[in-house]
Design an enzyme around this catalytic site. Structure first.
Site, PDB file in Angstrom:
ATOM      1  N   HIS A 150       0.827  -1.209   0.000  1.00 51.38           N
ATOM      2  CA  HIS A 150       0.000   0.000   0.000  1.00 51.38           C
ATOM      3  C   HIS A 150       0.862   1.260   0.000  1.00 51.38           C
ATOM      4  O   HIS A 150       2.012   1.267   0.467  1.00 51.38           O
ATOM      5  CB  HIS A 150      -0.924   0.012   1.227  1.00 51.38           C
ATOM      6  CG  HIS A 150      -0.194   0.073   2.536  1.00 51.38           C
ATOM      7  ND1 HIS A 150       0.328   1.240   3.052  1.00 51.38           N
ATOM      8  CD2 HIS A 150       0.119  -0.897   3.424  1.00 51.38           C
ATOM      9  CE1 HIS A 150       0.913   0.992   4.201  1.00 51.38           C
ATOM     10  NE2 HIS A 150       0.810  -0.304   4.459  1.00 51.38           N
ATOM     11  N   GLU A 209      -1.496  -6.695   7.672  1.00 52.57           N
ATOM     12  CA  GLU A 209      -0.151  -6.430   8.182  1.00 52.57           C
ATOM     13  C   GLU A 209       0.104  -7.268   9.438  1.00 52.57           C
ATOM     14  O   GLU A 209      -0.829  -7.765  10.082  1.00 52.57           O
ATOM     15  CB  GLU A 209      -0.024  -4.930   8.491  1.00 52.57           C
ATOM     16  CG  GLU A 209       1.289  -4.469   9.102  1.00 52.57           C
ATOM     17  CD  GLU A 209       2.501  -4.779   8.239  1.00 52.57           C
ATOM     18  OE1 GLU A 209       2.821  -5.986   8.101  1.00 52.57           O
ATOM     19  OE2 GLU A 209       3.133  -3.838   7.728  1.00 52.57           O
TER      20      GLU A 209
END
EC number: 5.4.2.11
Length: 248
Positions: free
Chosen positions: A9, A87
């Site tokens: 990202h 994550e």
């Protein structure tokens, strides 16, 4: 031969503020949005087209994927989102400033928490807002399955079942796949694909918003791996990621 594209990202608000983010849901900065758009433009200019996309369930990865596909003219693409691509969970460190944490505990301790292979940070308390069971996107998932803190090893243990059960069969079935995820969930995939040692993966830093392209053989073993974009700019971004956990 198969192709696979991974993209971390774009810069998030907590990346900008140098805070441990993990599973906390933050959006992209203006810089992060432009990084994502630029990644999409590079993929389009290189002639890439996809059949299927995967992302985590966190806004920064979802937004990045949307912006990439918008630039490519592929907003219609089917997208599968899953928490196993999230994550790494930073436990009790979530929300803390990385440099301040290093100043308090020492660079070496923070480096161990951030970059060691199998040492997780302290657990998040179940009463904390950062414990995943309080988030509606994980409703229906056994709270004992959800992490309180993760090392890279634990992140790999979480990510790889989704790779083996879902993503790998899609690629072998002929789907052209892009995965938008996070620094550590992508490091988990890179370690597996490239058969990197536990020591080698510690020095791998993945830049934000830069497409990482794999050429894979019939068994999905890498033939070639390369980033799209200017090598010097990419190296500078990698170096910046490596310095995030140091005291100022």
């Amino acid at each position: 031969m198969y192709k696979l594209v991974l993209i971390r990202h774009g810069e998030s608000q907590w990346n900008l503020e140098n805070r441990f983010t993990g599973w906390h849901d933050v959006d992209l900065t203006d810089t992060g949005r432009e990084q994502a758009r630029n990644g999409g433009r590079m993929l389009k200019e290189a002639g890439f087209e996809f059949d299927l996309a995967y992302s985590s369930v966190l806004t920064r990865a979802i937004r990045t994927l949307n912006l990439v596909l918008e630039e490519m003219g592929q907003m219609w693409l089917p997208v599968e989102r899953h928490w196993r691509l999230n994550e790494r969970h930073y436990g009790a460190l979530t929300g803390l400033d990385k440099a301040e944490t290093a100043a308090k505990h020492g660079d070496e301790q923070v480096k161990i928490w951030r970059r060691s292979f199998d040492v997780p940070p302290p657990d998040v308390d179940e009463s904390s807002e950062h414990f995943p069971a309080h988030d509606p996107r994980y409703r229906g998932i056994d709270k004992n399955v959800l992490p309180k803190a993760e090392s890279l090893k634990l992140t790999i243990d979480r990510v790889l079942p989704y790779w083996h059960d879902v993503i790998r069969p899609s690629i072998l079935g002929g789907k052209r796949v892009i995965i938008a995820a996070h620094g550590n969930s992508l490091r988990a995939l890179v370690k597996y694909l490239d058969d990197m040692s536990d020591a080698e993966i510690l020095d791998l830093n993945i830049p934000t918003g830069v497409p990482l392209v794999y050429d894979l053989d019939a068994d999905l073993r890498p033939i070639k791996r390369e980033y799209l974009g200017d090598p010097e700019a990419i190296k500078a971004m990698m170096d910046a990621v490596a310095k995030q956990g140091q005291a100022k």
